[in-house]
Design an enzyme around this catalytic site. Structure first.
Site, mmCIF file in Angstrom:
data_model
loop_
_atom_site.group_PDB
_atom_site.id
_atom_site.type_symbol
_atom_site.label_atom_id
_atom_site.label_comp_id
_atom_site.label_asym_id
_atom_site.label_seq_id
_atom_site.Cartn_x
_atom_site.Cartn_y
_atom_site.Cartn_z
ATOM 1 N N VAL A 1 0.601 -1.291 0.006
ATOM 2 C CA VAL A 1 -0.048 0.006 0.141
ATOM 3 C C VAL A 1 0.796 1.455 -0.109
ATOM 4 O O VAL A 1 0.622 2.256 -0.868
ATOM 5 C CB VAL A 1 -0.979 0.018 1.249
ATOM 6 C CG1 VAL A 1 -1.769 1.177 1.132
ATOM 7 C CG2 VAL A 1 -2.042 -1.342 1.050
ATOM 8 N N CYS A 2 1.960 1.107 0.766
ATOM 9 C CA CYS A 2 2.878 2.357 0.902
ATOM 10 C C CYS A 2 3.519 2.546 -0.353
ATOM 11 O O CYS A 2 3.829 3.640 -1.037
ATOM 12 C CB CYS A 2 3.928 2.123 2.064
ATOM 13 S SG CYS A 2 3.353 2.192 3.496
ATOM 14 N N ASP A 3 4.015 1.477 -1.074
ATOM 15 C CA ASP A 3 4.458 1.538 -2.552
ATOM 16 C C ASP A 3 3.444 2.088 -3.446
ATOM 17 O O ASP A 3 3.857 3.233 -4.167
ATOM 18 C CB ASP A 3 4.744 0.013 -2.900
ATOM 19 C CG ASP A 3 5.259 -0.067 -4.386
ATOM 20 O OD1 ASP A 3 6.766 -0.454 -4.538
ATOM 21 O OD2 ASP A 3 4.470 0.241 -5.509
#
Length: 167
Positions: free
Chosen positions: A59-61
């Site tokens: 998700v951060c990616d």
């Protein structure tokens, strides 16, 4: 404090609960070259600060790649910062592999002073909670988004709309 969960389980955020209209707290972060960075580094700019737990998670990616694309459409007066507790070496490696060229990644690994000042340190994990802060040229917080479930993406449209109102 905002109600935030990680995989459905409530987590505790450490630090103050900032509000729109508050002065943005100063911070001391480290860039990919291990140089110190603070709020004054971006004086005169509208700052979109995307706070993520770790760039090495899906998700951060996705979030950071999306903001990198969106940053291309913003004027020079805006800067998009992504803050995590990942080591600067890992951030630099990830940016190179992901082709990130518009988002500036900054690390709060040393003492989590950014996370504590902005109220986004997850007590149970010692990571930062997924949050967005939009700060105007005068260092006043104009928009805050605490993503209620850390494993979900933020509302990009709302963040960008808040930033564009200041440009």
């Amino acid at each position: 404090m905002p109600n935030v969960t990680f995989k459905g389980n409530p987590v505790t955020l450490v630090g103050p609960e900032l509000k729109v209209g508050d002065a943005a707290p100063d911070f001391s972060l480290v860039d990919n070259a291990l140089s110190p960075v603070n709020l004054a580094t971006y004086a005169g700019k509208v700052k979109i600060i995307s706070v993520v737990p770790s760039l090495d998670t899906p998700v951060c990616d996705t979030e950071t790649r999306r903001f990198n694309q969106e940053a291309a459409g913003l004027p020079q007066e805006a800067v998009l910062l992504t803050v995590s507790v990942d080591l600067p070496f890992a951030q630099k490696r990830w940016c190179g592999a992901a082709g990130i060229d518009r988002v500036i990644t900054l690390s709060d690994y040393r003492d989590r002073s950014f996370g504590q000042a902005y109220g986004v340190v997850i007590d149970e994990l010692k990571l930062l909670s997924r949050s967005i802060f939009v700060i105007d040229r005068d260092n006043t917080i104009r928009y805050i988004q605490h993503v209620p479930e850390i494993t979900q993406e933020p509302d990009y449209a709302a963040v960008l709309a808040a930033a564009r109102q200041l440009l």
